[in-house]
Enzyme design. Structure first.
Site, mmCIF file in Angstrom:
data_model
loop_
_atom_site.group_PDB
_atom_site.id
_atom_site.type_symbol
_atom_site.label_atom_id
_atom_site.label_comp_id
_atom_site.label_asym_id
_atom_site.label_seq_id
_atom_site.Cartn_x
_atom_site.Cartn_y
_atom_site.Cartn_z
ATOM 1 N N TYR A 172 0.781 -1.254 0.028
ATOM 2 C CA TYR A 172 -0.030 0.062 0.225
ATOM 3 C C TYR A 172 0.758 1.336 -0.218
ATOM 4 O O TYR A 172 1.936 1.279 0.237
ATOM 5 C CB TYR A 172 -0.884 -0.161 1.242
ATOM 6 C CG TYR A 172 -0.415 0.152 2.622
ATOM 7 C CD1 TYR A 172 0.375 -0.670 2.919
ATOM 8 C CD2 TYR A 172 -0.615 1.408 3.220
ATOM 9 C CE1 TYR A 172 0.830 -0.364 4.343
ATOM 10 C CE2 TYR A 172 0.033 1.642 4.461
ATOM 11 C CZ TYR A 172 0.903 0.947 4.939
ATOM 12 O OH TYR A 172 1.517 0.928 6.249
ATOM 13 N N ARG A 215 8.233 4.185 -4.827
ATOM 14 C CA ARG A 215 8.246 3.088 -3.510
ATOM 15 C C ARG A 215 7.219 1.927 -4.052
ATOM 16 O O ARG A 215 7.627 0.824 -3.538
ATOM 17 C CB ARG A 215 8.047 3.703 -2.276
ATOM 18 C CG ARG A 215 8.147 2.632 -1.104
ATOM 19 C CD ARG A 215 7.957 3.336 0.105
ATOM 20 N NE ARG A 215 6.810 4.014 0.583
ATOM 21 C CZ ARG A 215 6.513 4.701 1.490
ATOM 22 N NH1 ARG A 215 7.644 5.000 2.462
ATOM 23 N NH2 ARG A 215 5.370 5.273 1.778
ATOM 24 N N ARG A 265 -6.786 -20.832 -2.053
ATOM 25 C CA ARG A 265 -5.753 -20.607 -1.123
ATOM 26 C C ARG A 265 -4.297 -21.701 -1.163
ATOM 27 O O ARG A 265 -4.597 -22.824 -1.258
ATOM 28 C CB ARG A 265 -6.298 -20.803 0.305
ATOM 29 C CG ARG A 265 -5.291 -20.470 1.303
ATOM 30 C CD ARG A 265 -5.959 -20.407 2.864
ATOM 31 N NE ARG A 265 -5.031 -20.197 4.189
ATOM 32 C CZ ARG A 265 -4.056 -20.995 4.559
ATOM 33 N NH1 ARG A 265 -4.105 -22.196 4.177
ATOM 34 N NH2 ARG A 265 -3.316 -20.527 5.421
ATOM 35 N N LYS A 276 6.408 -2.108 1.926
ATOM 36 C CA LYS A 276 5.220 -1.622 2.669
ATOM 37 C C LYS A 276 3.921 -2.499 2.376
ATOM 38 O O LYS A 276 3.179 -2.203 1.675
ATOM 39 C CB LYS A 276 4.974 -0.088 2.015
ATOM 40 C CG LYS A 276 4.037 0.818 2.992
ATOM 41 C CD LYS A 276 4.124 2.117 2.301
ATOM 42 C CE LYS A 276 3.126 3.011 3.210
ATOM 43 N NZ LYS A 276 3.300 3.095 4.669
ATOM 44 N N GLU A 316 12.151 2.453 14.303
ATOM 45 C CA GLU A 316 10.978 3.413 13.685
ATOM 46 C C GLU A 316 10.113 3.490 14.679
ATOM 47 O O GLU A 316 9.714 2.630 15.493
ATOM 48 C CB GLU A 316 10.885 3.299 12.439
ATOM 49 C CG GLU A 316 10.206 2.056 11.931
ATOM 50 C CD GLU A 316 10.145 1.700 10.336
ATOM 51 O OE1 GLU A 316 9.970 2.666 9.720
ATOM 52 O OE2 GLU A 316 10.034 0.480 10.170
ATOM 53 N N LEU A 373 11.051 1.198 7.230
ATOM 54 C CA LEU A 373 10.668 1.468 5.871
ATOM 55 C C LEU A 373 11.199 2.896 5.292
ATOM 56 O O LEU A 373 11.646 3.693 6.418
ATOM 57 C CB LEU A 373 8.942 1.826 6.172
ATOM 58 C CG LEU A 373 8.415 2.417 4.706
ATOM 59 C CD1 LEU A 373 7.844 0.907 3.905
ATOM 60 C CD2 LEU A 373 7.042 3.198 5.198
HETATM 61 N N1 PDD Z 1 2.806 4.928 7.406
HETATM 62 N N2 PDD Z 1 7.631 3.675 8.973
HETATM 63 C C1 PDD Z 1 6.570 3.155 8.997
HETATM 64 C C2 PDD Z 1 6.656 1.515 9.682
HETATM 65 C C3 PDD Z 1 5.321 3.429 8.399
HETATM 66 O O1 PDD Z 1 4.069 2.686 8.421
HETATM 67 C C4 PDD Z 1 5.302 4.768 7.680
HETATM 68 C C5 PDD Z 1 4.176 5.249 7.136
HETATM 69 C C6 PDD Z 1 6.433 5.387 7.716
HETATM 70 C C7 PDD Z 1 6.829 6.828 7.269
HETATM 71 O O2 PDD Z 1 6.648 6.695 5.692
HETATM 72 P P1 PDD Z 1 6.038 7.872 4.636
HETATM 73 O O3 PDD Z 1 6.713 9.195 5.191
HETATM 74 O O4 PDD Z 1 6.235 7.349 3.392
HETATM 75 O O5 PDD Z 1 4.701 8.047 5.041
HETATM 76 C C8 PDD Z 1 7.502 4.778 8.377
HETATM 77 C C9 PDD Z 1 1.647 5.320 6.886
HETATM 78 C C10 PDD Z 1 1.421 7.060 6.766
HETATM 79 C C11 PDD Z 1 0.579 4.682 7.387
HETATM 80 O O6 PDD Z 1 0.811 3.514 7.491
HETATM 81 O O7 PDD Z 1 -0.643 5.153 7.592
#
Ligand code: PDD
Length: 284
Positions: A33, A52, A100, A147, A179, A204
């Site tokens: 996503y 990405r 599945r 992601k 993170e 990420l």
């Molecule tokens: N989350 N690290 C993780 C684990 C994340 O899920 C996200 C983003 C980020 C930041 O990435 P970016 O700057 O590209 O949004 C870092 C999104 C916003 C979410 O899951 O809603």
């Protein structure tokens, strides 16, 4: 007003949006996503989100559901149909529906779903007051650079934060911060250097992180991409998180310890202002 959701070629009211129970996103979290933020009806860093997505798909040998020009057109149509001024567009791609089996199916059609979330991104309590975090063990898998929609671990970590009465959690391994549950973690040293973990499969590769580091360097703020410990974070002058939904949000407390004077720090506030200003200029 019910939102208009995009599902595999159709724009439908959200109550009519349906996907197969055999979809591998549902059965196996076999999907990826992107979340793109929208300010003044325009998208921030869309090209970087597409890059990405391309990488996530390639790592999982998953077909793209549509060409990039089409994906962009769908995003724009979603902004228009939902009259989205400020908020997020969520886009999910899964390997599609198939009987599945653990191996990837041949010939499955990828599923594509988009929905919008209208919400203030600029004027938030987190930006004004900062957020409080706890640290928790990072219990995720080893490919956090992809992601994927398998978000149960960060969900559990976020619930631990909620139970502890704070806003979010920073995940750590052997005392070293990876993170935030849904954002990248940064600290600012006493000398004013922004420190954030270097890119690898441990985290990420945040689109906001990359933009903020670029803006910081342009503003002559020193940046170090390296791992830092929970201990170093708790003793830092400032801390903040970056993500598409939170931009730059100051962290004012870690595990009950006030960071700096316990209020949003000047470096975080400045980087947030620069990020919003520059992103608005470049928004598409
Ligand atoms: N989350 N690290 C993780 C684990 C994340 O899920 C996200 C983003 C980020 C930041 O990435 P970016 O700057 O590209 O949004 C870092 C999104 C916003 C979410 O899951 O809603």
């Amino acid at each position: 007003m019910s939102r208009i959701v995009y599902v595999n070629g159709d724009y439908v009211p959200e109550a009519e949006a349906k996907i197969s129970v055999f979809d591998r996103g549902f059965l196996m979290a076999d999907g990826v996503y992107e979340v793109t933020s929208v300010l003044a009806g325009r998208m921030i860093d869309f090209a970087a989100h597409m890059a990405r997505l391309r990488r996530s798909l390639a790592e999982l040998e998953m077909d793209a559901p549509a060409g990039e020009a089409e994906l962009e057109a769908i995003h724009r149509e979603m902004i228009a149909r939902n009259a989205l001024e400020e908020g997020m567009i969520y886009m999910q791609v899964t390997r599609g529906a198939a009987d599945r089996d653990f191996t990837y199916p041949e010939g499955a059609e990828p599923s594509l779903v988009l929905f919008t979330q209208a919400r203030p991104l600029r004027d938030t309590a987190g930006a004004r007051n900062g957020i409080r975090v706890i640290t928790v063990p990072d219990i995720r898998w080893a490919r956090r650079d992809i992601k994927t929609v398998q978000l149960l671990a960060p969900s559990m970590c976020k619930m631990a934060a909620k139970t502890a009465g704070v806003d979010d959690a920073w995940m750590q391994e052997d005392g070293v911060v990876t993170e935030g549950t849904s954002n990248n973690a940064c600290i600012v040293t006493a000398e004013g250097t922004v420190v954030t973990r270097d890119l690898s499969s441990d985290i990420l590769h945040g689109i906001t992180r990359a933009a903020v580091l670029r803006f910081a360097r342009e503003a002559q703020v020193k940046v170090e991409e390296r791992a830092f410990t929970v201990e170093e974070a708790r003793a830092a002058a400032e801390a903040f998180v970056t993500s598409a939904s939170s931009f730059v949000t100051p962290v004012v407390e870690i595990d009950g310890t006030a960071i700096g004077d316990g209020t949003p720090g000047p470096v975080a506030r400045r980087l947030r202002d620069i990020y919003i200003e520059e992103s608005l200029k470049a928004a598409t």
